[in-house]
Motif scaffolding. Structure first.
Motif, mmCIF file in Angstrom:
data_model
loop_
_atom_site.group_PDB
_atom_site.id
_atom_site.type_symbol
_atom_site.label_atom_id
_atom_site.label_comp_id
_atom_site.label_asym_id
_atom_site.label_seq_id
_atom_site.Cartn_x
_atom_site.Cartn_y
_atom_site.Cartn_z
ATOM 1 N N VAL A 102 0.791 -1.269 -0.003
ATOM 2 C CA VAL A 102 0.070 0.150 0.233
ATOM 3 C C VAL A 102 0.971 1.223 0.049
ATOM 4 C CG1 VAL A 102 -1.832 1.114 1.146
ATOM 5 C CG2 VAL A 102 -1.744 -1.331 1.063
ATOM 6 N N SER B 16 -7.209 4.477 4.763
ATOM 7 C CA SER B 16 -8.184 3.442 5.103
ATOM 8 C C SER B 16 -8.646 2.811 3.773
ATOM 9 C CB SER B 16 -9.357 3.678 6.190
ATOM 10 O OG SER B 16 -10.005 4.748 5.725
ATOM 11 N N ASP B 17 -9.120 3.888 2.857
ATOM 12 C CA ASP B 17 -9.441 3.406 1.614
ATOM 13 C C ASP B 17 -8.645 2.380 0.717
ATOM 14 O OD1 ASP B 17 -11.695 3.221 -0.245
ATOM 15 O OD2 ASP B 17 -10.229 4.901 -1.390
ATOM 16 N N MET B 18 -7.272 2.914 0.690
ATOM 17 C CA MET B 18 -6.409 2.262 -0.153
ATOM 18 C C MET B 18 -5.858 0.856 0.743
ATOM 19 S SD MET B 18 -3.692 5.282 -1.402
ATOM 20 C CE MET B 18 -2.653 4.040 -2.363
ATOM 21 N N GLU C 257 -7.885 -0.850 2.364
ATOM 22 C CA GLU C 257 -9.266 -1.629 2.289
ATOM 23 C C GLU C 257 -9.134 -2.385 0.862
ATOM 24 O OE1 GLU C 257 -13.973 -1.575 1.919
ATOM 25 O OE2 GLU C 257 -12.947 0.250 2.600
ATOM 26 N N LYS C 258 -8.922 -1.542 -0.155
ATOM 27 C CA LYS C 258 -8.815 -1.972 -1.641
ATOM 28 C C LYS C 258 -7.780 -2.710 -1.845
ATOM 29 C CE LYS C 258 -10.807 2.011 -3.782
ATOM 30 N NZ LYS C 258 -10.301 3.169 -4.490
ATOM 31 N N SER C 259 -6.605 -2.647 -0.930
ATOM 32 C CA SER C 259 -5.476 -3.633 -1.103
ATOM 33 C C SER C 259 -5.791 -5.075 -0.516
ATOM 34 C CB SER C 259 -4.342 -3.102 -0.520
ATOM 35 O OG SER C 259 -3.914 -1.831 -1.079
ATOM 36 N N ILE D 80 -8.861 -6.218 -0.413
ATOM 37 C CA ILE D 80 -9.811 -6.770 -1.296
ATOM 38 C C ILE D 80 -9.219 -7.622 -2.430
ATOM 39 C CG2 ILE D 80 -11.566 -6.626 -2.900
ATOM 40 C CD1 ILE D 80 -12.791 -4.410 -0.885
ATOM 41 N N LYS D 81 -8.152 -6.949 -3.193
ATOM 42 C CA LYS D 81 -7.121 -7.098 -4.051
ATOM 43 C C LYS D 81 -6.652 -8.600 -3.655
ATOM 44 C CE LYS D 81 -3.329 -5.669 -6.940
ATOM 45 N NZ LYS D 81 -2.168 -4.665 -7.074
ATOM 46 N N HIS E 101 -8.913 -11.838 -3.655
ATOM 47 C CA HIS E 101 -9.154 -12.224 -4.937
ATOM 48 C C HIS E 101 -8.243 -12.832 -5.716
ATOM 49 C CE1 HIS E 101 -12.782 -9.663 -3.783
ATOM 50 N NE2 HIS E 101 -13.591 -10.637 -4.434
#
Length: 107
Positions: free
Chosen positions: A50, A55-57, A59-61, A63-64, A67
């Motif tokens: 990251v 917190s947004d970045m 969270e996206k990481s 999720i990445k 998956h």
């Protein structure tokens, strides 16, 4: 089953916990604090770095990483330079260079 190790520190001396997780084949998600994570994490192989703390970045990481299918053996081998045998080899090489330099200067 472990999905990933998460490290949200903004400062670390040497984030040994990252190496410990990677040595077990566990992908990591870590904030790029000043020392360590960028040297250990390869986004294509063993987790997600990251780039800045939000917190947004983060969270996206996360999720990445959930998956993606990771190969635990590739994760383990991605830190081969940190394993004891490689460390000893580099240490001995460095000491030999220092001693050789002393011989040259003393001649």
């Amino acid at each position: 089953d472990v999905t990933a190790l998460l490290l949200s520190s903004q400062f670390e001396g040497f984030p040994m916990v990252l190496l410990e997780a990677l040595s077990y084949g566990i992908p990591v998600v870590s904030v790029n604090c000043p020392t360590g994570p960028a040297d250990m994490i390869d986004d294509a192989v063993n987790g997600v770095l990251v780039r800045s703390m939000s917190s947004d970045m983060f969270e996206k990481s996360l999720i990445k990483v959930t998956h993606k299918q990771y190969d635990s053996e590739h994760i383990k081998s991605s830190i081969a330079s940190y394993y004891l045998d490689a460390y000893e080899e580099r240490l001995i090489g460095s000491l030999e260079m220092i001693l050789d330099g002393r011989k040259i200067r003393n001649d």
